[in-house]
Write an enzyme that holds these catalytic residues in place. Structure first.
Site, short mmCIF file in Angstrom:
data_model
loop_
_atom_site.label_atom_id
_atom_site.label_comp_id
_atom_site.label_asym_id
_atom_site.label_seq_id
_atom_site.Cartn_x
_atom_site.Cartn_y
_atom_site.Cartn_z
N GLU A 113 -25.75 16.34 -3.73
CA GLU A 113 -27.13 16.72 -3.49
C GLU A 113 -27.87 15.58 -2.79
O GLU A 113 -27.61 14.40 -3.05
CB GLU A 113 -27.82 17.07 -4.81
CG GLU A 113 -29.19 17.69 -4.68
CD GLU A 113 -29.67 18.26 -6.02
OE1 GLU A 113 -28.95 19.11 -6.60
OE2 GLU A 113 -30.75 17.85 -6.48
N ASP A 115 -31.92 14.71 -1.93
CA ASP A 115 -33.24 15.21 -2.33
C ASP A 115 -34.42 14.53 -1.65
O ASP A 115 -34.47 13.29 -1.55
CB ASP A 115 -33.45 15.00 -3.83
CG ASP A 115 -32.51 15.79 -4.69
OD1 ASP A 115 -31.92 16.76 -4.20
OD2 ASP A 115 -32.37 15.44 -5.88
N GLU A 117 -38.28 14.92 -3.03
CA GLU A 117 -39.11 15.52 -4.07
C GLU A 117 -40.49 14.87 -4.02
O GLU A 117 -40.62 13.64 -4.09
CB GLU A 117 -38.50 15.32 -5.45
CG GLU A 117 -37.19 16.07 -5.66
CD GLU A 117 -36.55 15.77 -7.00
OE1 GLU A 117 -36.10 16.73 -7.65
OE2 GLU A 117 -36.49 14.58 -7.38
N THR A 131 -36.79 10.12 -3.31
CA THR A 131 -35.52 10.51 -2.71
C THR A 131 -34.41 10.22 -3.70
O THR A 131 -34.52 9.31 -4.54
CB THR A 131 -35.25 9.75 -1.40
OG1 THR A 131 -35.10 8.35 -1.68
CG2 THR A 131 -36.39 9.95 -0.41
N ASN A 140 -29.21 9.51 -10.30
CA ASN A 140 -29.76 8.21 -10.71
C ASN A 140 -29.80 7.20 -9.56
O ASN A 140 -29.66 6.00 -9.78
CB ASN A 140 -28.98 7.62 -11.89
CG ASN A 140 -29.05 8.51 -13.12
OD1 ASN A 140 -30.08 9.12 -13.41
ND2 ASN A 140 -27.94 8.60 -13.85
N ARG A 141 -30.00 7.71 -8.34
CA ARG A 141 -30.08 6.84 -7.17
C ARG A 141 -31.47 6.98 -6.52
O ARG A 141 -31.62 7.10 -5.31
CB ARG A 141 -28.99 7.18 -6.17
CG ARG A 141 -27.56 7.00 -6.69
CD ARG A 141 -26.56 7.28 -5.58
NE ARG A 141 -25.18 7.04 -5.99
CZ ARG A 141 -24.36 7.99 -6.43
NH1 ARG A 141 -24.78 9.25 -6.53
NH2 ARG A 141 -23.11 7.70 -6.76
#
Length: 300
Positions: A113, A115, A117, A131, A140-141
């Site tokens: 994924e 992202d 957001e 991100t 968790n990045r």
């Protein structure tokens, strides 16, 4: 046979010309809404059907959220690489706890994924852009930014370049994050077929002040607006596997000029991260006693 060879050569030349036209003065071009296709050609509403409003011949889509439901849509196709853009006008006013999302994702519990957001806030406080990158179900990045504009006032273009070399997050064609493919060094990298997804949903348990500030439902319905429904990606017919052809330089986003940021992009990338990035998981030693191994590879 001669005709087939000539046709293949012409097709390759058209892809190369398109690559030359896509990056101007070292910057990727954005969306021309006047040349965009309608929503229904490449996308489908997946939830909250009565909270989705299409207008302007399907070139504008409004997602809304109230106490009963949010809403979302996804691409009809799966992709193995590409350059994916969306013009978004984020929820305004008192939007604490509301998440406006634009991302790529595969299916299943061990999803890949990528992202964008937008984390809502109370009026007068800035929207945070978060991100994130998931590989094999592990995220968790997070890297977070306070943007240099108010994303609730007007449309801005958000893009994800995904090729065999790296993933680049763009805001109005300015690179803000790079996640490199270092699988040769044992690092994981998104490689599963992914769809393009946008949604408006309730994230009050974590999105604003770590979940301390909840949604004020008196401001509902919350509304976000989306444009830019054309596609620029390598189709994958079998959702379980990315075809090797999706890494081919026949696609403009896989050509050598997109293996690195341009000189100009490197300059603005450094400037944005110095001025506007307010959280980087690779600097959070309180959270990680040993920093994730990919952090040392993703330095520019």
């Amino acid at each position: 046979m001669g005709y087939i060879l000539i046709f293949g050569f012409v097709s390759a030349m058209l892809l190369i010309v398109k690559a030359d036209a896509t990056r101007v003065h070292g910057v990727l071009r954005g969306i021309d809404i006047n040349q965009e296709t309608g929503f229904d050609e490449n996308y489908v509403v997946t939830w909250g059907q009565d909270h989705v409003l299409k207008s302007n011949q399907g070139k504008d889509v409004e997602l809304s959220m109230d106490y009963y439901s949010g809403s979302g849509f996804e691409s009809k196709n799966h992709y193995g690489s590409g350059f994916f853009q969306m013009r978004i006008k984020v929820v305004g006013n008192n939007s604490a706890g509301v998440v406006t999302a634009f991302y790529l994702t595969s299916k299943g519990d061990t999803q890949d994924e990528v992202d964008f957001e937008f984390l809502g806030n109370i009026e007068g406080k800035p929207i945070t852009l978060q991100t994130n990158v998931y590989t094999q179900g592990r995220g968790n990045r997070e890297q977070r930014f306070s943007l240099w504009f108010d994303p609730t006032i007007d449309f801005h273009t958000y893009g994800i370049l995904w090729n065999p070399y790296h993933i680049v997050f763009y805001v109005d064609n300015i690179p803000i994050r790079v996640f490199k493919n270092n699988t040769r060094d044992g690092m994981s990298y998104p490689s599963k077929p992914m769809q393009v997804v946008s949604s408006l949903w309730n994230g009050e348990n974590w999105a604003t002040d770590g979940g301390k500030t909840k949604i004020n439902w008196t401001y509902a319905p919350f509304k976000a607006h989306f444009q830019g429904f054309s596609e620029s990606g390598c189709h994958v017919d079998e959702p379980r596997n990315v075809s090797e052809s999706c890494g081919s330089s026949m696609y403009w986003w896989n050509t050598m000029r997109y293996r690195w940021l341009s000189v100009y992009e490197q300059k603005v990338y450094k400037n944005v991260r110095e001025k506007y990035m307010n959280y980087d998981y690779c600097s959070d030693q309180a959270r990680f006693s040993i920093l994730p191994s990919e952090c040392r590879y993703n330095q520019m």
